[in-house]
Design an enzyme around this catalytic site. Sequence first.
Site, PDB file in Angstrom:
ATOM      1  N   CYS A 140       2.768   9.412   1.558  1.00  0.00           N
ATOM      2  CA  CYS A 140       1.375   8.963   1.604  1.00  0.00           C
ATOM      3  C   CYS A 140       0.403  10.136   1.696  1.00  0.00           C
ATOM      4  O   CYS A 140      -0.724  10.051   1.214  1.00  0.00           O
ATOM      5  CB  CYS A 140       1.171   7.991   2.768  1.00  0.00           C
ATOM      6  SG  CYS A 140       1.635   8.654   4.373  1.00  0.00           S
TER       7      CYS A 140
ATOM      8  N   GLU B 128      -1.997   1.811   8.060  1.00  0.00           N
ATOM      9  CA  GLU B 128      -1.965   3.175   7.517  1.00  0.00           C
ATOM     10  C   GLU B 128      -1.667   2.991   6.045  1.00  0.00           C
ATOM     11  O   GLU B 128      -0.565   2.609   5.662  1.00  0.00           O
ATOM     12  CB  GLU B 128      -0.892   4.019   8.216  1.00  0.00           C
ATOM     13  CG  GLU B 128      -1.007   5.506   7.911  1.00  0.00           C
ATOM     14  CD  GLU B 128      -0.073   5.967   6.813  1.00  0.00           C
ATOM     15  OE1 GLU B 128      -0.556   6.102   5.669  1.00  0.00           O
ATOM     16  OE2 GLU B 128       1.108   6.188   7.075  1.00  0.00           O
TER      17      GLU B 128
ATOM     18  N   GLU C  27      -3.588   6.469  -6.219  1.00  0.00           N
ATOM     19  CA  GLU C  27      -2.363   6.943  -5.579  1.00  0.00           C
ATOM     20  C   GLU C  27      -1.183   6.657  -6.507  1.00  0.00           C
ATOM     21  O   GLU C  27      -0.897   5.508  -6.830  1.00  0.00           O
ATOM     22  CB  GLU C  27      -2.156   6.261  -4.231  1.00  0.00           C
ATOM     23  CG  GLU C  27      -0.940   6.798  -3.498  1.00  0.00           C
ATOM     24  CD  GLU C  27      -0.764   6.185  -2.121  1.00  0.00           C
ATOM     25  OE1 GLU C  27      -0.455   6.926  -1.180  1.00  0.00           O
ATOM     26  OE2 GLU C  27      -0.942   4.964  -2.001  1.00  0.00           O
TER      27      GLU C  27
ATOM     28  N   LYS D 116       9.732  -5.927   9.726  1.00  0.00           N
ATOM     29  CA  LYS D 116      10.011  -6.297   8.336  1.00  0.00           C
ATOM     30  C   LYS D 116      10.008  -5.028   7.493  1.00  0.00           C
ATOM     31  O   LYS D 116       8.956  -4.518   7.106  1.00  0.00           O
ATOM     32  CB  LYS D 116       8.960  -7.283   7.829  1.00  0.00           C
ATOM     33  CG  LYS D 116       9.466  -8.267   6.784  1.00  0.00           C
ATOM     34  CD  LYS D 116       9.858  -7.652   5.471  1.00  0.00           C
ATOM     35  CE  LYS D 116       8.664  -7.273   4.633  1.00  0.00           C
ATOM     36  NZ  LYS D 116       9.088  -6.754   3.283  1.00  0.00           N
TER      37      LYS D 116
END
Length: 497
Positions: A302, A267, A401, A191
Amino acid sequence: MPAKTLQDWKNTAATLAIEGRCFIDGDYRAAMDGRTFDKISPVEGRHLAAIARADAADVELAVAAARRAFDSGSWSRLAPVQRKRTLLRFAELIEAHAEELALLETLDMGKPIANALAADLPGTVNAMRWTAEAIDKVYGEVAATADDQLGLVTREAVGVVGIIVPWNFPLLMASWKFAPALAAGNSVVLKPSERSPLTAIRIAALASEAGIPDGVFNVLGGYGHEAGQALALHNDVDAIAFTGSTRIAKQLMIAAGQSNLKRVWTEAGGKSPNIVCADAPDLLQAAGSAAAAIAYNQGQVCTAGSRLLVQRSIKEEFLEHLRSALAGWAPGHPLDPVTRYGAMVDRQHVEQVRGFIQGAEEEGARLILGGEEGLAGESGCYLAPALFDGVHNGMRIAREEIFGAVLSVIDFDTPEEAVAIANDSPYGLAAALWTSDLSRAHRMARALRAGSVWVNQYSGGDMTAPFGGYKQSGNGRDRSLHAFDKYTELKATWIRL
């Protein structure tokens, strides 16, 4: 053949046929209810394709196909060397279609075509080849037993693996997961993010052409959390492999607990520190690396080095080098081969990053460079890198983040203080440090709570090195032989002789 120009790429893009349907049990098909959503390119704002909006009904269909394929043994019971050959053929086909796939990546999420060609596609092919070559070299164990016993420890495929991947490196991040999952003998339901589904949908046909049996590799182009949540709640999905935000990672783990207690490998987010000590071997190199660490892929990484910790005694000199380095990361048209800083993924994300920039100024941080929106003469989603000084670790831009090119400079006096600041974060994905003192490098690397630590460079390693995080950056590891741990079960077989 001469390199393609901006106009060449525009011409190719104008005639590119784009598939938007789901791929289930060896065929492209519309969503069960016929719904679609529009994929708009962040490059020039044009409509690319209508993408099938898969939901729980489509997940049910895909998981059933994956389970039938797994139980049939058409893939799961092949000898590892046979799966290896097919995956190597899959890699060859992706390499043969590298220009098409790179163009899809760029149109889909705005990354420079040069980066897609030089990094994303070769990285994907390398991940698949390395993983395929490794699978027939992963052995079981024989336990140390009494003379009348035989203890065997073997690995078996988990079964059906749901893979949910992000929009920033759509194909590369997917390959880090589907390559070991397939190599180990599992069936996969992939997905991709609704923000960048095009390459995942396209390679499904290449998987079939390579010889992967029907039902083993399925792709669902869902919207929002509809398909992802249905995968996580499905009782016939044996494992979920996810890359994305920490918030969604937590939701997936909750869904696993509400269903069949499937393994969930994540992750997740990062707020990675990049520590520059006064004895860094080359301040110019460190500054150039710090600029790339936040600006590469428009900061949508990331492991972006978003917290730059600089020893106070060299801070002013270093900031001058950094200003010059960041000036080379101005936005450009992503289809221009000379561009190295392209478009943000969409308008919503531009506004989200701008909100962080505005909030940082309101908190008292000083914007000393960048943050401008737009690209002269172009429509699309463009936002220049922003550099902030006067940041302390309690500010929002130092805690959360951002997933954009917003760099926070934080000063420190001692290496011990730097490590304390670096570790004062809910995340632990990556960290870097710059020093000429070998003992200091080892001490600091050991003290940093991060899954990857780079010394005198930012980013490093290859397929031989595991990748993943500590704390709320997730669990499990991609890449290396450790990746197979996520997609196999250990079985102990004890035999009395």
